[in-house]
Write a protein that holds these residues in place. Structure first.
Motif, PDB file in Angstrom:
ATOM      1  N   MET A  51       0.844  -1.173   0.000  1.00  0.00           N
ATOM      2  CA  MET A  51       0.000   0.000   0.000  1.00  0.00           C
ATOM      3  C   MET A  51       0.896   1.245   0.000  1.00  0.00           C
ATOM      4  SD  MET A  51      -2.813   1.070   2.837  1.00  0.00           S
ATOM      5  CE  MET A  51      -4.322   0.790   1.969  1.00  0.00           C
ATOM      6  N   PRO A  52       0.591   2.247  -0.816  1.00  0.00           N
ATOM      7  CA  PRO A  52       1.431   3.450  -0.869  1.00  0.00           C
ATOM      8  C   PRO A  52       1.299   4.277   0.408  1.00  0.00           C
ATOM      9  CG  PRO A  52      -0.469   3.645  -2.337  1.00  0.00           C
ATOM     10  CD  PRO A  52      -0.502   2.264  -1.767  1.00  0.00           C
ATOM     11  N   ASP A  53       2.347   5.063   0.686  1.00  0.00           N
ATOM     12  CA  ASP A  53       2.326   5.957   1.839  1.00  0.00           C
ATOM     13  C   ASP A  53       1.303   7.059   1.612  1.00  0.00           C
ATOM     14  OD1 ASP A  53       4.348   4.627   3.173  1.00  0.00           O
ATOM     15  OD2 ASP A  53       5.925   5.862   2.298  1.00  0.00           O
ATOM     16  N   THR A  54       0.790   7.600   2.705  1.00  0.00           N
ATOM     17  CA  THR A  54      -0.114   8.741   2.638  1.00  0.00           C
ATOM     18  C   THR A  54       0.708   9.985   2.930  1.00  0.00           C
ATOM     19  OG1 THR A  54      -1.918   7.360   3.430  1.00  0.00           O
ATOM     20  CG2 THR A  54      -2.235   9.736   3.548  1.00  0.00           C
ATOM     21  N   ASP A  55       1.137  10.670   1.864  1.00  0.00           N
ATOM     22  CA  ASP A  55       1.934  11.886   2.032  1.00  0.00           C
ATOM     23  C   ASP A  55       1.009  13.037   2.401  1.00  0.00           C
ATOM     24  OD1 ASP A  55       4.276  10.553   1.326  1.00  0.00           O
ATOM     25  OD2 ASP A  55       3.942  10.919  -0.804  1.00  0.00           O
ATOM     26  N   ILE A  56       1.525  13.924   3.256  1.00  0.00           N
ATOM     27  CA  ILE A  56       0.704  15.025   3.741  1.00  0.00           C
ATOM     28  C   ILE A  56       1.573  16.259   3.953  1.00  0.00           C
ATOM     29  CG2 ILE A  56       0.966  14.336   6.155  1.00  0.00           C
ATOM     30  CD1 ILE A  56      -1.941  15.269   6.612  1.00  0.00           C
ATOM     31  N   THR A  57       0.995  17.416   3.727  1.00  0.00           N
ATOM     32  CA  THR A  57       1.608  18.695   4.068  1.00  0.00           C
ATOM     33  C   THR A  57       0.633  19.423   4.976  1.00  0.00           C
ATOM     34  OG1 THR A  57       2.764  18.828   1.955  1.00  0.00           O
ATOM     35  CG2 THR A  57       2.508  20.884   3.190  1.00  0.00           C
ATOM     36  N   VAL A  58       1.107  19.810   6.159  1.00  0.00           N
ATOM     37  CA  VAL A  58       0.257  20.498   7.126  1.00  0.00           C
ATOM     38  C   VAL A  58       0.893  21.838   7.453  1.00  0.00           C
ATOM     39  CG1 VAL A  58      -0.759  20.416   9.439  1.00  0.00           C
ATOM     40  CG2 VAL A  58      -0.518  18.319   8.112  1.00  0.00           C
ATOM     41  N   VAL A  59       0.093  22.889   7.364  1.00  0.00           N
ATOM     42  CA  VAL A  59       0.512  24.225   7.776  1.00  0.00           C
ATOM     43  C   VAL A  59      -0.275  24.530   9.040  1.00  0.00           C
ATOM     44  CG1 VAL A  59       0.640  26.664   7.165  1.00  0.00           C
ATOM     45  CG2 VAL A  59       0.902  24.907   5.382  1.00  0.00           C
ATOM     46  N   GLY A  60       0.445  24.735  10.139  1.00  0.00           N
ATOM     47  CA  GLY A  60      -0.239  24.975  11.401  1.00  0.00           C
ATOM     48  C   GLY A  60       0.708  25.523  12.444  1.00  0.00           C
ATOM     49  N   LYS A  97       7.005  26.237  20.817  1.00  0.00           N
ATOM     50  CA  LYS A  97       5.549  26.214  20.922  1.00  0.00           C
ATOM     51  C   LYS A  97       4.994  27.550  20.443  1.00  0.00           C
ATOM     52  CE  LYS A  97       1.788  25.617  24.182  1.00  0.00           C
ATOM     53  NZ  LYS A  97       1.411  25.322  25.556  1.00  0.00           N
ATOM     54  N   GLY A  98       3.966  27.489  19.611  1.00  0.00           N
ATOM     55  CA  GLY A  98       3.330  28.694  19.085  1.00  0.00           C
ATOM     56  C   GLY A  98       3.821  29.097  17.709  1.00  0.00           C
ATOM     57  N   ASP A  99       4.967  28.578  17.274  1.00  0.00           N
ATOM     58  CA  ASP A  99       5.503  28.914  15.953  1.00  0.00           C
ATOM     59  C   ASP A  99       4.604  28.367  14.853  1.00  0.00           C
ATOM     60  OD1 ASP A  99       7.665  30.105  17.161  1.00  0.00           O
ATOM     61  OD2 ASP A  99       9.097  28.528  16.635  1.00  0.00           O
ATOM     62  N   LEU A 109       6.713  31.353   6.455  1.00  0.00           N
ATOM     63  CA  LEU A 109       7.255  32.707   6.297  1.00  0.00           C
ATOM     64  C   LEU A 109       6.195  33.765   6.012  1.00  0.00           C
ATOM     65  CD1 LEU A 109      10.553  31.858   4.407  1.00  0.00           C
ATOM     66  CD2 LEU A 109      10.204  32.257   6.845  1.00  0.00           C
ATOM     67  N   ARG A 110       4.914  33.394   6.025  1.00  0.00           N
ATOM     68  CA  ARG A 110       3.859  34.411   5.943  1.00  0.00           C
ATOM     69  C   ARG A 110       3.840  35.256   7.206  1.00  0.00           C
ATOM     70  NH1 ARG A 110      -1.533  31.305   5.141  1.00  0.00           N
ATOM     71  NH2 ARG A 110      -0.396  29.924   6.541  1.00  0.00           N
ATOM     72  N   TRP A 111       4.303  34.702   8.325  1.00  0.00           N
ATOM     73  CA  TRP A 111       4.156  35.349   9.617  1.00  0.00           C
ATOM     74  C   TRP A 111       5.465  35.858  10.202  1.00  0.00           C
ATOM     75  CZ3 TRP A 111      -0.684  36.104   9.540  1.00  0.00           C
ATOM     76  CH2 TRP A 111      -1.543  35.153   9.008  1.00  0.00           C
ATOM     77  N   GLY A 112       6.550  35.743   9.494  1.00  0.00           N
ATOM     78  CA  GLY A 112       7.830  36.218  10.013  1.00  0.00           C
ATOM     79  C   GLY A 112       8.954  35.811   9.094  1.00  0.00           C
ATOM     80  N   TRP A 113      10.184  36.036   9.529  1.00  0.00           N
ATOM     81  CA  TRP A 113      11.344  35.680   8.720  1.00  0.00           C
ATOM     82  C   TRP A 113      12.226  34.747   9.524  1.00  0.00           C
ATOM     83  CZ3 TRP A 113      10.564  40.305  11.057  1.00  0.00           C
ATOM     84  CH2 TRP A 113      11.502  40.708  11.983  1.00  0.00           C
ATOM     85  N   ALA A 114      13.152  34.133   8.834  1.00  0.00           N
ATOM     86  CA  ALA A 114      14.045  33.173   9.491  1.00  0.00           C
ATOM     87  C   ALA A 114      15.444  33.327   8.932  1.00  0.00           C
ATOM     88  CB  ALA A 114      13.544  31.747   9.246  1.00  0.00           C
ATOM     89  N   GLU A 115      16.412  32.919   9.713  1.00  0.00           N
ATOM     90  CA  GLU A 115      17.789  32.840   9.250  1.00  0.00           C
ATOM     91  C   GLU A 115      18.146  31.374   9.153  1.00  0.00           C
ATOM     92  OE1 GLU A 115      20.731  35.141  11.253  1.00  0.00           O
ATOM     93  OE2 GLU A 115      19.279  36.700  11.745  1.00  0.00           O
TER      94      GLU A 115
END
Length: 175
Positions: free
Chosen positions: A1-10, A72-74, A108-114
């Motif tokens: 059975m193939p894997d269930t790939d997922i993308t979650v933004v949260g 937590k909260g990111d 990166l909609r909510w901030g920036w990163a290095e």
């Protein structure tokens, strides 16, 4: 059975926890919450929908980078494989969704990163076969200094372009 790939933004709903296993492997676990939103034309306001909750597990170097980068909260983007973990507790049998992460990054909609990439070691450059997960990884006792030392980064004016060479010639979207 193939894997269930997922993308979650949260959002990260629990502090990432590092666990070292007897086998020498390391895993980082955290919980993610993703709430759908829709615009209600009647109230002219955004309304929260259902929240998808999932445990996320990050193995090896990914886990080390997550524990150093995520709190937590990111707001994060998690890409991985979704599966169901069955368990038994005082209240009976149950199940929960779990994501075995392939990648985790900031939203990166909510901030920036290095971004800091660890320096390559001699072990990584020589194709000597698989190495233990903890050797040369972010779990090592020595902290990463964050300074790129590999030859992928060349600090030379002829190879790098200026970030903003001429303020008058910027693209319209950057104004």
């Amino acid at each position: 059975m193939p894997d269930t790939d997922i993308t979650v933004v949260g959002r990260v709903a629990s502090p990432p926890r590092l666990a070292r296993l007897d086998s020498g492997s390391s895993v980082v676990n955290f919980r993610i919450a993703a709430t759908s939103r829709r615009f209600d034309r009647t109230t002219q306001d955004w309304v929260d929908g259902e929240t998808f909750w999932s445990d996320v597990e990050c193995w090896g170097d990914l886990g080390g980078n997550v524990v150093r980068s995520v709190s937590k909260g990111d707001s994060v983007v998690v890409v991985g494989r979704l599966w169901t973990r069955d368990y038994e507790s005082q209240n009976g049998r149950g199940s929960t969704s779990q994501i075995r992460a392939d990648a985790v990054g900031p939203d990166l909609r909510w901030g920036w990163a290095e971004y800091h990439r660890p320096a390559r070691t001699a072990r990584e450059e020589a194709p000597a076969g698989p190495a233990p997960e903890t050797e040369g990884s972010p779990f090592a006792d020595e902290p990463l200094d964050g300074a790129p030392t590999s030859e992928d980064y060349v600090d030379d004016p002829e190879t790098l372009s200026s970030l903003d060479p001429d303020r008058e010639l910027r693209e319209p979207a950057l104004h």
